[in-house]
Write a protein that holds these residues in place. Structure first.
Motif, PDB file in Angstrom:
ATOM      1  N   PRO A 104       0.680  -0.733  -0.445  1.00 24.19           N
ATOM      2  CA  PRO A 104       0.101  -0.013   0.072  1.00 24.19           C
ATOM      3  C   PRO A 104       0.986   1.497   0.142  1.00 24.19           C
ATOM      4  N   ALA A 105       1.531   1.089  -0.981  1.00 19.07           N
ATOM      5  CA  ALA A 105       2.783   2.296  -1.067  1.00 19.07           C
ATOM      6  C   ALA A 105       1.668   3.061  -1.316  1.00 19.07           C
ATOM      7  N   GLN A 106       0.583   3.280  -2.481  1.00 16.15           N
ATOM      8  CA  GLN A 106       0.573   4.279  -3.107  1.00 16.15           C
ATOM      9  C   GLN A 106      -0.726   5.519  -2.111  1.00 16.15           C
ATOM     10  N   PRO A 107      -1.749   4.970  -0.761  1.00 13.35           N
ATOM     11  CA  PRO A 107      -2.060   5.572  -0.666  1.00 13.35           C
ATOM     12  C   PRO A 107      -0.977   6.142   0.793  1.00 13.35           C
ATOM     13  N   VAL A 108      -0.141   5.740   1.385  1.00 15.68           N
ATOM     14  CA  VAL A 108       0.859   6.576   2.477  1.00 15.68           C
ATOM     15  C   VAL A 108       1.290   7.365   1.518  1.00 15.68           C
ATOM     16  N   ALA A 109       2.069   7.834   0.492  1.00 17.16           N
ATOM     17  CA  ALA A 109       2.867   8.711  -0.595  1.00 17.16           C
ATOM     18  C   ALA A 109       1.977   9.970  -0.710  1.00 17.16           C
ATOM     19  N   MET A 110       0.492   9.295  -1.378  1.00 23.18           N
ATOM     20  CA  MET A 110      -1.151  10.644  -0.853  1.00 23.18           C
ATOM     21  C   MET A 110      -0.901  11.260  -0.042  1.00 23.18           C
ATOM     22  N   ALA A 111      -1.499  10.500   1.335  1.00 24.90           N
ATOM     23  CA  ALA A 111      -1.916  11.245   2.775  1.00 24.90           C
ATOM     24  C   ALA A 111      -0.577  11.996   2.722  1.00 24.90           C
ATOM     25  N   LEU A 112       0.932  11.900   2.311  1.00 26.83           N
ATOM     26  CA  LEU A 112       2.189  12.562   3.323  1.00 26.83           C
ATOM     27  C   LEU A 112       2.018  13.615   2.722  1.00 26.83           C
ATOM     28  N   GLY A 113       1.635  13.622   1.048  1.00 25.65           N
ATOM     29  CA  GLY A 113       1.222  14.301   0.189  1.00 25.65           C
ATOM     30  C   GLY A 113       0.614  15.976   0.303  1.00 25.65           C
ATOM     31  N   VAL A 114      -0.368  14.947   0.053  1.00 25.55           N
ATOM     32  CA  VAL A 114      -1.884  15.690   1.026  1.00 25.55           C
ATOM     33  C   VAL A 114      -2.048  17.153   2.673  1.00 25.55           C
ATOM     34  N   ALA A 115      -0.509  15.955   3.295  1.00 23.03           N
ATOM     35  CA  ALA A 115      -0.431  16.385   4.756  1.00 23.03           C
ATOM     36  C   ALA A 115       0.349  18.087   4.382  1.00 23.03           C
ATOM     37  N   VAL A 116       1.220  17.331   3.759  1.00 19.68           N
ATOM     38  CA  VAL A 116       1.947  18.734   3.793  1.00 19.68           C
ATOM     39  C   VAL A 116       1.778  20.001   2.603  1.00 19.68           C
ATOM     40  N   VAL A 117       1.378  19.595   1.820  1.00 22.42           N
ATOM     41  CA  VAL A 117       0.273  20.561   1.215  1.00 22.42           C
ATOM     42  C   VAL A 117      -0.652  21.710   1.728  1.00 22.42           C
ATOM     43  N   ILE A 118      -2.207  21.054   2.404  1.00 19.97           N
ATOM     44  CA  ILE A 118      -2.461  21.208   3.581  1.00 19.97           C
ATOM     45  C   ILE A 118      -1.751  22.054   4.279  1.00 19.97           C
ATOM     46  N   ARG A 119      -0.979  21.812   5.036  1.00 18.70           N
ATOM     47  CA  ARG A 119      -0.644  22.969   5.948  1.00 18.70           C
ATOM     48  C   ARG A 119       0.430  24.325   5.016  1.00 18.70           C
ATOM     49  N   TRP A 120       0.110  24.080   3.911  1.00 22.53           N
ATOM     50  CA  TRP A 120       1.456  25.338   3.505  1.00 22.53           C
ATOM     51  C   TRP A 120       0.005  25.698   2.697  1.00 22.53           C
ATOM     52  N   LEU A 121      -1.013  25.507   2.667  1.00 25.13           N
ATOM     53  CA  LEU A 121      -2.031  26.309   2.261  1.00 25.13           C
ATOM     54  C   LEU A 121      -2.881  26.955   3.446  1.00 25.13           C
ATOM     55  N   ARG A 122      -2.634  26.338   4.729  1.00 24.01           N
ATOM     56  CA  ARG A 122      -3.307  26.719   5.254  1.00 24.01           C
ATOM     57  C   ARG A 122      -3.149  27.996   6.501  1.00 24.01           C
ATOM     58  N   ASP A 123      -1.343  27.929   6.372  1.00 24.32           N
ATOM     59  CA  ASP A 123      -0.205  28.712   7.272  1.00 24.32           C
ATOM     60  C   ASP A 123       1.197  28.812   6.850  1.00 24.32           C
ATOM     61  N   GLY A 124       1.695  28.166   5.424  1.00 22.36           N
ATOM     62  CA  GLY A 124       2.720  28.027   5.096  1.00 22.36           C
ATOM     63  C   GLY A 124       3.415  28.301   6.583  1.00 22.36           C
TER      64      GLY A 124
END
Length: 229
Positions: free
Chosen positions: A33-53
């Protein structure tokens, strides 16, 4: 012997579309299941970036470098090289990009987002998020099974598009990091075009958008730096 100008891109294609997508399917099955792990990691980084940089540039560098190394080794060197002799050479390019990302992010601090992202910065981050979340849906939308979906962090196209988005969103976009992703967009887009794949223009268009956003972001920063305080 035919003259060189009589050749077309199709003459250099070493595999059929069926072989290419079957390779993707087998690869996805092998690494699950590397795919959902990589996606979750990417989403977490971008969401945090969009929220407060406030995502540290070093953390972004480590995540991106690790994923570029994985795609270079697990996909290009181990699997893609079986159907196309350029696979191992492309893997070297991905490893070089991973090293450049670490150098720019950890040593020079060039991947940090702005504390208050500009419109261009937010657009770049949104582009990265779309590559992570929406790119896999292209496979079923185009009539292929989910098993052949291309996922961020394990396949080149969504990984490259997301990286371009994050580079464009950085406070000081490191232009040297654009070279290899742009080269892949040209190479990968040409390959898909030759295969007759409907998504052939996705990565070239993403490259153009990312360059425009990075230029806009850079010009805005320079104007801000020059303005009287």
């Amino acid at each position: 012997m035919p003259e060189w100008w009589t050749y077309s891109l199709a003459d250099f294609l070493m595999f059929s579309p069926r072989t290419y997508y079957r390779l993707t399917e087998l690869y996805n099955n092998d690494i699950w299941p590397a795919q959902p792990v990589a996606m979750a990691l990417g989403v977490a980084v971008v969401i945090r970036w969009l929220r407060d940089g406030l995502v540290p540039g070093g953390a972004i560098a480590v995540v991106l470098a690790a994923l570029w190394l994985w795609v270079g080794w697990a996909y290009f060197h181990v699997r893609y090289d079986v159907i196309n002799w350029t696979g191992s050479y492309i893997a070297i390019g991905f490893a070089v990009e991973a090293a450049l990302i670490l150098w720019s992010g950890l040593m020079r601090g060039r991947l940090a987002p702005a504390g208050h992202p500009s419109a261009a910065g937010r657009a770049g981050a949104a582009m990265a998020l779309a590559a992570i979340v929406l790119y896999p849906a292209l496979a079923p939308l185009l009539g292929r099974p989910w098993a052949q979906a291309e996922v961020f962090g394990v396949m080149p196209d969504p990984t490259v598009v997301a990286t371009l988005g994050l580079l464009a969103a950085a406070r000081r976009p490191p232009w040297v990091l654009f070279v290899i992703p742009l080269a892949w967009c040209a190479y990968g887009g040409a390959t898909l075009w030759t295969m007759g794949s409907p998504e052939a223009l996705v990565t070239p268009m993403a490259a153009v958008v990312a360059l425009a956003l990075a230029a806009w972001n850079t010009r805005r920063r320079l104007n801000t730096d020059r303005s009287p305080r």
